[in-house]
Design a protein around this motif. Structure first.
Motif, PDB file in Angstrom:
ATOM      1  N   ALA A  75       3.840  -7.810  -5.873  1.00 37.73           N
ATOM      2  CA  ALA A  75       4.630  -6.789  -5.042  1.00 37.73           C
ATOM      3  C   ALA A  75       5.195  -7.562  -3.878  1.00 37.73           C
ATOM      4  N   PRO A  76       6.198  -7.293  -3.431  1.00 35.91           N
ATOM      5  CA  PRO A  76       6.952  -8.453  -2.447  1.00 35.91           C
ATOM      6  C   PRO A  76       5.963  -7.892  -0.894  1.00 35.91           C
ATOM      7  N   ASP A  77       5.789  -6.518  -0.414  1.00 36.52           N
ATOM      8  CA  ASP A  77       5.268  -6.283   0.525  1.00 36.52           C
ATOM      9  C   ASP A  77       4.537  -4.850   0.293  1.00 36.52           C
ATOM     10  N   GLN A  78       3.765  -4.394   1.336  1.00 31.78           N
ATOM     11  CA  GLN A  78       3.248  -3.124   1.336  1.00 31.78           C
ATOM     12  C   GLN A  78       4.286  -1.964   1.262  1.00 31.78           C
ATOM     13  N   ASP A  79       5.321  -2.065   1.810  1.00 33.27           N
ATOM     14  CA  ASP A  79       6.641  -1.115   1.900  1.00 33.27           C
ATOM     15  C   ASP A  79       7.165  -0.867   0.433  1.00 33.27           C
ATOM     16  N   SER A  80       6.847  -1.797  -0.514  1.00 32.67           N
ATOM     17  CA  SER A  80       7.427  -1.823  -1.705  1.00 32.67           C
ATOM     18  C   SER A  80       6.552  -1.077  -2.713  1.00 32.67           C
ATOM     19  N   ILE A  81       5.397  -0.744  -2.391  1.00 31.02           N
ATOM     20  CA  ILE A  81       4.369  -0.025  -3.190  1.00 31.02           C
ATOM     21  C   ILE A  81       4.482   1.412  -3.083  1.00 31.02           C
ATOM     22  N   GLU A  82       4.605   2.281  -3.873  1.00 33.14           N
ATOM     23  CA  GLU A  82       4.570   3.774  -3.553  1.00 33.14           C
ATOM     24  C   GLU A  82       3.229   4.197  -3.882  1.00 33.14           C
ATOM     25  N   ASN A  83       2.775   4.900  -3.041  1.00 37.14           N
ATOM     26  CA  ASN A  83       1.605   5.642  -3.315  1.00 37.14           C
ATOM     27  C   ASN A  83       1.744   7.097  -4.012  1.00 37.14           C
ATOM     28  N   HIS A  84       1.421   7.357  -5.093  1.00 33.54           N
ATOM     29  CA  HIS A  84       1.939   8.580  -5.736  1.00 33.54           C
ATOM     30  C   HIS A  84       0.588   9.465  -5.715  1.00 33.54           C
ATOM     31  N   LEU A  85      -0.719   9.018  -5.087  1.00 31.05           N
ATOM     32  CA  LEU A  85      -1.675   9.837  -5.019  1.00 31.05           C
ATOM     33  C   LEU A  85      -1.774  11.071  -3.945  1.00 31.05           C
ATOM     34  N   ALA A 106      -1.816  -4.183   2.002  1.00 31.71           N
ATOM     35  CA  ALA A 106      -2.159  -4.874   3.343  1.00 31.71           C
ATOM     36  C   ALA A 106      -3.437  -4.717   3.752  1.00 31.71           C
ATOM     37  N   ASN A 107      -3.758  -5.474   4.610  1.00 33.53           N
ATOM     38  CA  ASN A 107      -5.248  -5.183   5.430  1.00 33.53           C
ATOM     39  C   ASN A 107      -6.204  -5.635   4.366  1.00 33.53           C
ATOM     40  N   GLY A 108      -6.422  -6.613   3.804  1.00 40.86           N
ATOM     41  CA  GLY A 108      -7.240  -6.844   2.601  1.00 40.86           C
ATOM     42  C   GLY A 108      -8.558  -7.526   3.173  1.00 40.86           C
ATOM     43  N   ILE A 109      -8.652  -7.729   4.401  1.00 40.46           N
ATOM     44  CA  ILE A 109     -10.060  -8.247   4.902  1.00 40.46           C
ATOM     45  C   ILE A 109     -10.396  -7.564   6.014  1.00 40.46           C
ATOM     46  N   ALA A 110     -11.905  -7.252   6.282  1.00 38.79           N
ATOM     47  CA  ALA A 110     -12.226  -6.168   7.476  1.00 38.79           C
ATOM     48  C   ALA A 110     -13.508  -6.834   7.538  1.00 38.79           C
ATOM     49  N   GLY A 111     -14.103  -6.648   8.734  1.00 39.02           N
ATOM     50  CA  GLY A 111     -15.357  -7.047   9.045  1.00 39.02           C
ATOM     51  C   GLY A 111     -16.126  -6.443  10.045  1.00 39.02           C
TER      52      GLY A 111
END
Length: 371
Positions: A75-85, A106-111
């Motif tokens: 998927a190109p970026d976060q905006d191209s993904i639609e959340n149906h939940l 997005a934001n796949g890494i945190a700590g």
């Protein structure tokens, strides 16, 4: 033999007996020293083997997970993904991985750096250690299935080997867009009864496939799903038709941390995987330290190594991760004191007689920037 010679046989003198005892004790002491030396050598070799096994396994595991983090299909970026939940569903708002669904794409890494009084999944994290959270997605079919072309825009077909299940949240992507949704039924395997969505276990059987057993239909209807822990779909209209060029993925969030071992004593590396209770991965890990290599100017080169930040924008700049682990033996082997300087420059001295070894590795986050 005469009577006179027999009379002279009076046994050992006290001096002879003492010399014999001294020689025997010296010989026994030497044997015991050899035995003790061999035992200590065996214990040291066993401890060294355990330290190597734990350290290498933990390092290889973390490096592999870091390399695959932040993968969301093509998927190109976060905006191209639609959340149906349905973000108002209690199973969504109460989820321990709500941040995963909120940050899909997005934001796949945190700590967390140098924790103090922190806990993960009800387990107390060892103070002074770091916590690493990795998000991404992996093949929902486990490598034994794929999406199958459909002549209907609303129909989703997967190969028969794909072991997806009702109630699972999946990410459907191609290189144009993506859809985050809950599977409400799987052909021939039933599903959740819904109100208002027109979906039920019986409705899924044979839908759109006829007698073709090489594929099965999955549905993603709206309505109140009655499966425990399942998140309802608020919408079901997809952005486009998805066929053989699409991937069906399962989002995940895995948090790695150090806590007291539940069985072996000492400390262990734990993982809390996608809302599940923490699981002990590798015993004998005393410390986990993380630094993030940030690319601040977009030239695909690490500009500096920094500790974890609560700033999501800064964490999205991390293109590499440096991991330091301290692996320890199960028990004391009279090892010398060891002082370890962690990635933050803090010295820690271990003086409990356990054997320890420091492991340091750097992993590229392959899904960020160029390889």
């Amino acid at each position: 033999m005469t009577m006179q010679s027999l009379a002279r046989q009076r046994g050992l003198s006290l001096i002879e007996l003492m010399i014999a005892l001294l020689l025997s004790a010296t010989l026994l002491w030497g044997v015991l020293q050899i035995f003790d030396g061999n035992r200590n050598t065996m214990r040291m070799q066993t401890a060294f083997a355990r330290v190597q096994e734990s350290g290498r396994f933990a390092t290889d595991l973390l490096v592999k997970e870091i390399r695959m983090a932040d993968y969301w299909g093509c998927a190109p970026d976060q905006d191209s993904i639609e959340n149906h939940l349905d973000v108002n569903d209690d199973d969504y708002t109460n989820s321990t991985v709500q941040a995963l669904y909120d940050q899909i794409g997005a934001n796949g890494i945190a700590g967390v750096d140098n924790t103090s009084g922190a806990s993960v999944g009800g387990m107390t994290v060892l103070d002074g250690t770091d916590v690493l959270t990795l998000r991404g997605s992996e093949d929902a079919c486990g490598g034994v299935g794929r999406m199958v072309p459909s002549t209907q825009a609303a129909a989703l077909h997967v190969s028969a080997q794909c072991q997806v299940a009702s109630g699972e949240i999946v990410l459907l992507t191609n290189c144009q867009s993506g859809e985050l949704m809950t599977i409400t039924s799987v052909q021939g395997e039933g599903g959740c009864s819904t109100s208002g969505g027109g979906n039920s276990a019986s409705a899924s059987t044979g839908t759109g496939t006829g007698t073709d057993t090489s594929k099965k239909t999955i549905t993603h209807n709206t309505g109140n799903c009655n499966l425990a822990g399942a998140v309802d779909n608020a919408t079901k209209v997809l952005q486009r038709q998805y066929g053989a060029d699409a991937r069906i993925l399962k989002p995940y969030q895995r948090t790695y941390f150090i806590a007291a071992s539940g069985a072996a004593g000492g400390n262990s590396l734990y993982v809390a995987d996608t809302g599940a209770s923490p699981m002990e991965l590798v015993p004998g890990i005393d410390d986990l330290q993380i630094l993030y290599g940030r690319d601040t100017d977009g030239d695909e080169v690490v500009d500096g190594w920094v500790a974890a930040s609560s700033n999501a924008v800064q964490m999205e700049q991390a293109i590499a991760i440096k991991v330091q682990l301290v692996a320890a033996s199960d028990s004391g082997v009279n090892a010398d004191d060891l002082t370890v300087k962690d990635l933050d420059g803090v010295d820690t001295t271990y003086s409990d007689g356990r054997l320890r070894k420091v492991y340091l590795s750097v992993a590229k986050v392959r899904n960020r920037g160029r390889l």
